[in-house]
Every structure is written in C-alpha cells, then in structure tokens.
Write a protein that holds these residues in place. Structure first.
Motif, PDB file in Angstrom:
ATOM      1  N   MET A 108       0.837  -1.196   0.000  1.00 13.36           N
ATOM      2  CA  MET A 108       0.000   0.000   0.000  1.00 13.36           C
ATOM      3  C   MET A 108       0.870   1.244   0.000  1.00 13.36           C
ATOM      4  SD  MET A 108      -3.304  -0.571   2.394  1.00 13.36           S
ATOM      5  CE  MET A 108      -2.371  -0.512   3.907  1.00 13.36           C
ATOM      6  N   GLU A 109       0.345   2.301  -0.564  1.00 17.63           N
ATOM      7  CA  GLU A 109       1.034   3.591  -0.601  1.00 17.63           C
ATOM      8  C   GLU A 109       0.351   4.557   0.359  1.00 17.63           C
ATOM      9  OE1 GLU A 109       1.480   7.423  -3.618  1.00 17.63           O
ATOM     10  OE2 GLU A 109       0.954   5.433  -4.429  1.00 17.63           O
ATOM     11  N   HIS A 110       1.121   5.081   1.301  1.00 18.15           N
ATOM     12  CA  HIS A 110       0.597   6.067   2.243  1.00 18.15           C
ATOM     13  C   HIS A 110       0.481   7.411   1.542  1.00 18.15           C
ATOM     14  CE1 HIS A 110       1.284   9.125   5.549  1.00 18.15           C
ATOM     15  NE2 HIS A 110       0.163   8.529   5.908  1.00 18.15           N
ATOM     16  N   VAL A 111      -0.716   7.996   1.556  1.00 13.90           N
ATOM     17  CA  VAL A 111      -0.950   9.274   0.885  1.00 13.90           C
ATOM     18  C   VAL A 111      -0.855  10.436   1.868  1.00 13.90           C
ATOM     19  CG1 VAL A 111      -2.603  10.642  -0.455  1.00 13.90           C
ATOM     20  CG2 VAL A 111      -2.400   8.171  -0.850  1.00 13.90           C
ATOM     21  N   VAL A 126      -5.053   8.547   4.652  1.00 17.47           N
ATOM     22  CA  VAL A 126      -5.480   8.177   3.300  1.00 17.47           C
ATOM     23  C   VAL A 126      -4.430   7.237   2.727  1.00 17.47           C
ATOM     24  CG1 VAL A 126      -6.027   8.988   0.973  1.00 17.47           C
ATOM     25  CG2 VAL A 126      -6.705  10.353   2.964  1.00 17.47           C
ATOM     26  N   TRP A 127      -4.898   6.159   2.105  1.00 21.15           N
ATOM     27  CA  TRP A 127      -4.020   5.146   1.536  1.00 21.15           C
ATOM     28  C   TRP A 127      -4.463   4.797   0.118  1.00 21.15           C
ATOM     29  CZ3 TRP A 127       0.198   3.012   4.127  1.00 21.15           C
ATOM     30  CH2 TRP A 127       0.319   3.377   5.475  1.00 21.15           C
ATOM     31  N   THR A 169      -8.224   4.180  -3.775  1.00 20.10           N
ATOM     32  CA  THR A 169      -7.871   5.022  -2.641  1.00 20.10           C
ATOM     33  C   THR A 169      -8.965   4.936  -1.588  1.00 20.10           C
ATOM     34  OG1 THR A 169      -6.693   6.538  -4.118  1.00 20.10           O
ATOM     35  CG2 THR A 169      -7.264   7.373  -1.932  1.00 20.10           C
ATOM     36  N   PHE A 170      -8.566   4.879  -0.314  1.00 23.74           N
ATOM     37  CA  PHE A 170      -9.548   4.896   0.764  1.00 23.74           C
ATOM     38  C   PHE A 170      -9.037   5.751   1.910  1.00 23.74           C
ATOM     39  CE2 PHE A 170      -6.837   1.307   1.850  1.00 23.74           C
ATOM     40  CZ  PHE A 170      -6.697   1.382   3.226  1.00 23.74           C
ATOM     41  N   VAL A 200      -7.780  -4.078   5.135  1.00 23.97           N
ATOM     42  CA  VAL A 200      -7.834  -3.277   6.355  1.00 23.97           C
ATOM     43  C   VAL A 200      -7.559  -4.151   7.578  1.00 23.97           C
ATOM     44  CG1 VAL A 200      -9.392  -1.942   7.842  1.00 23.97           C
ATOM     45  CG2 VAL A 200      -9.301  -1.474   5.384  1.00 23.97           C
ATOM     46  N   ALA A 201      -8.101  -5.345   7.592  1.00 24.34           N
ATOM     47  CA  ALA A 201      -7.871  -6.248   8.716  1.00 24.34           C
ATOM     48  C   ALA A 201      -6.398  -6.608   8.863  1.00 24.34           C
ATOM     49  CB  ALA A 201      -8.700  -7.520   8.545  1.00 24.34           C
ATOM     50  N   GLU A 202      -5.686  -6.691   7.746  1.00 29.03           N
ATOM     51  CA  GLU A 202      -4.271  -7.059   7.771  1.00 29.03           C
ATOM     52  C   GLU A 202      -3.393  -5.922   8.274  1.00 29.03           C
ATOM     53  OE1 GLU A 202      -0.729  -8.538   4.682  1.00 29.03           O
ATOM     54  OE2 GLU A 202      -2.790  -8.262   3.963  1.00 29.03           O
ATOM     55  N   HIS A 203      -3.750  -4.690   7.953  1.00 26.67           N
ATOM     56  CA  HIS A 203      -2.821  -3.575   8.173  1.00 26.67           C
ATOM     57  C   HIS A 203      -3.222  -2.600   9.275  1.00 26.67           C
ATOM     58  CE1 HIS A 203      -0.241  -4.439   4.713  1.00 26.67           C
ATOM     59  NE2 HIS A 203      -1.350  -4.764   4.056  1.00 26.67           N
TER      60      HIS A 203
END
Length: 277
Positions: A1-4, A16-17, A29-30, A129-132
């Motif tokens: 994932m890329e941290h925004v 935001v990711w 993006t979420f 989401v559960a993983e991170h």
C-alpha cells in the motif's frame, strides 16, 4: 500500500491510503480514521459507503464523523465509489460510470472488467484493512449515504451475521423501482431484472434476507425522496418481514452532507452501542 497522507484530528489520525486492487484491476484510494488507542488494542469499525459522484474524500471532509468516532473509539473507513484511471470506461452522465459504481459486480461490457465494487467492498478492502490496521473484525458496522445507503443495506442483507449494526442516510432503497437504478443496473447487469434483485434491499427482504435491526434517516425536503429514494418501500418491506427498523423522517432536511453531518454523531453512537466488546 502507498501512504498518501495523515492528519491529526480529535485525538486520532485521519489517514489516506492507495493500493492496487485485484477486484477492479486499478489503483483504489480509501480514507481511514483511527482514534488513539492502547498498544495492541483492536477497535470496532464502521464502513462508510458514499453516494453518486463521490470519492473517498467527500465523507472524509464533509461527514464530520471524527469527533464521534474518537469519543466512542471506533474506526471509520471510506472507500471510493468506483474504479478510476486510464483505461477505465466512463460515461458523460453523473449517475453512471466513474463515481457511480453502485456497489455491484458488472457483467456487461465495457464495465465488467473493472466495475467490481461488490467484490471490492465485501471482500478485498475488508481483508486489506484487517491485515494492516487495528480493527476487530468481529465488531463491524456499515452505513452510507444515497447510492452508498443502497450499498450499505444490500451488503449487510447479503452477508448475514457479518455486521452487528447497519444504518443509512437517504438510501436508494429499491433500484428496481427508480430511474437511477434502472439506468445503472441495466448498464452494469443487463436487461434481465431478476439479476438485479441481489442489489435491491426491498427485493432482498422479499426474497428472505433479514437484518436484526436498522436505522435510517431521511430528510423530508430531499428533492429525490419521491422519485428516486422511495423510503416507504423499505419501511413497508421491513414491517412485513418483522425487521426492527427505526426510520426517522427529518423535517426540512435535504439530500446533502449538511443533512448527513447533522445526524452522523447519532449514527456513530448507535453503532458504537452495538459494537461493544
């Protein structure tokens, strides 16, 4: 994932990711709000599905959920409403194509390759989401607005037992019986209306799906109430099925995020009560 981005807000972090989605074949993006919590603690989560034309950002900026989520210790996740980007088909109208995924798995060309928002919001994003993030997946709630209200109701009805709490703001309760739904579901799913029933909350209830209870807020001054939303159809279906539905007709409120922001703290508190450990 890329941290925004990350912004401190109400004793928590609004993040935001971005990530590459297998479901849609595009970057997605979420937004996710995470209240402060003890190391190793897992928090309940509310999934928020937004409406026509929205991205992850609309609810993040306008919905005003953060203070209530911080108060009750609840994570809040806002996905996008459709795939986007180069090679993704679009339509000139606001109510179809990008920004209008209707949370379905499209079967018709050219939409079928990328418009798989059902898989994205039901399976891929929750697993990611559960993983991170520090979410307790045994304590999930779901809510949404307009097209996202349609999404929240149908996702919950199709997945009995997954969500402890379900609510909606001004939901499109029956795409089978309104112009928005007729246009979108014909385009994404084809002419066979029996294939639409799994994306229609009223039809799902008629076909045997159930919710333990549900909270719906609907403004009486909503310009879409009579022609598109038709709240009474959902109220009737819940009554006939014996579903505990609290449907609040809010006098003078329209369809906008001004309406949503007025009552979002009520909804977060309502969810939090049902998401207690």
């Amino acid at each position: 994932m890329e941290h925004v981005s990350t912004s401190r807000c109400y004793g928590g972090e609004q993040e935001v990711w971005k990530h590459d989605s297998k479901a849609t074949g595009t970057p997605m993006t979420f937004a996710i709000y995470i209240p402060d919590h003890a190391p190793g603690e897992k928090l309940p989560v509310i999934w928020w599905l937004s409406g026509l034309t929205c991205t992850h950002e609309n609810a993040m900026i306008k919905c005003e959920y953060k203070q209530a989520c911080a108060q009750h210790g609840v994570i809040f996740v806002c996905p996008d409403t459709s795939p986007r980007g180069e090679g993704v088909p679009n339509h000139e109208d606001y109510d179809f194509g990008q920004g209008a995924g209707f949370y379905v798995n499209a079967t018709q060309e050219p939409w079928a390759e990328h418009f798989r928002m059902r898989d994205y919001v039901e399976e891929e994003l929750p697993a990611l989401v559960a993983e991170h993030f520090p979410v307790d997946m045994d304590r999930q709630g779901i809510s949404g607005h307009s097209m996202g209200g349609h999404g929240a109701l149908t996702v919950s009805l199709r997945n009995p037992g997954r969500f402890r709490s379900t609510s909606a703001f001004a939901p499109i309760v029956s795409p089978l019986n309104c112009p928005w739904g007729d246009k979108a579901l014909t385009g994404y799913l084809g002419e066979d209306r029996t294939a639409w029933r799994e994306y229609d909350s009223v039809a799902l209830i008629e076909d045997g799906a159930r919710l333990g209870e549900v909270l719906v807020d609907q403004g009486t001054a909503d310009e879409w109430l009579e022609g598109q939303l038709k709240t009474h159809l959902f109220a009737d279906a819940c009554r006939d099925a014996g579903i505990d539905a609290t449907i609040r007709m809010q006098e003078g409120y329209d369809h906008s995020y001004f309406f949503v922001s007025t009552f979002i703290a009520d909804h977060v508190a309502w969810h939090a009560e049902r998401l207690k450990a």
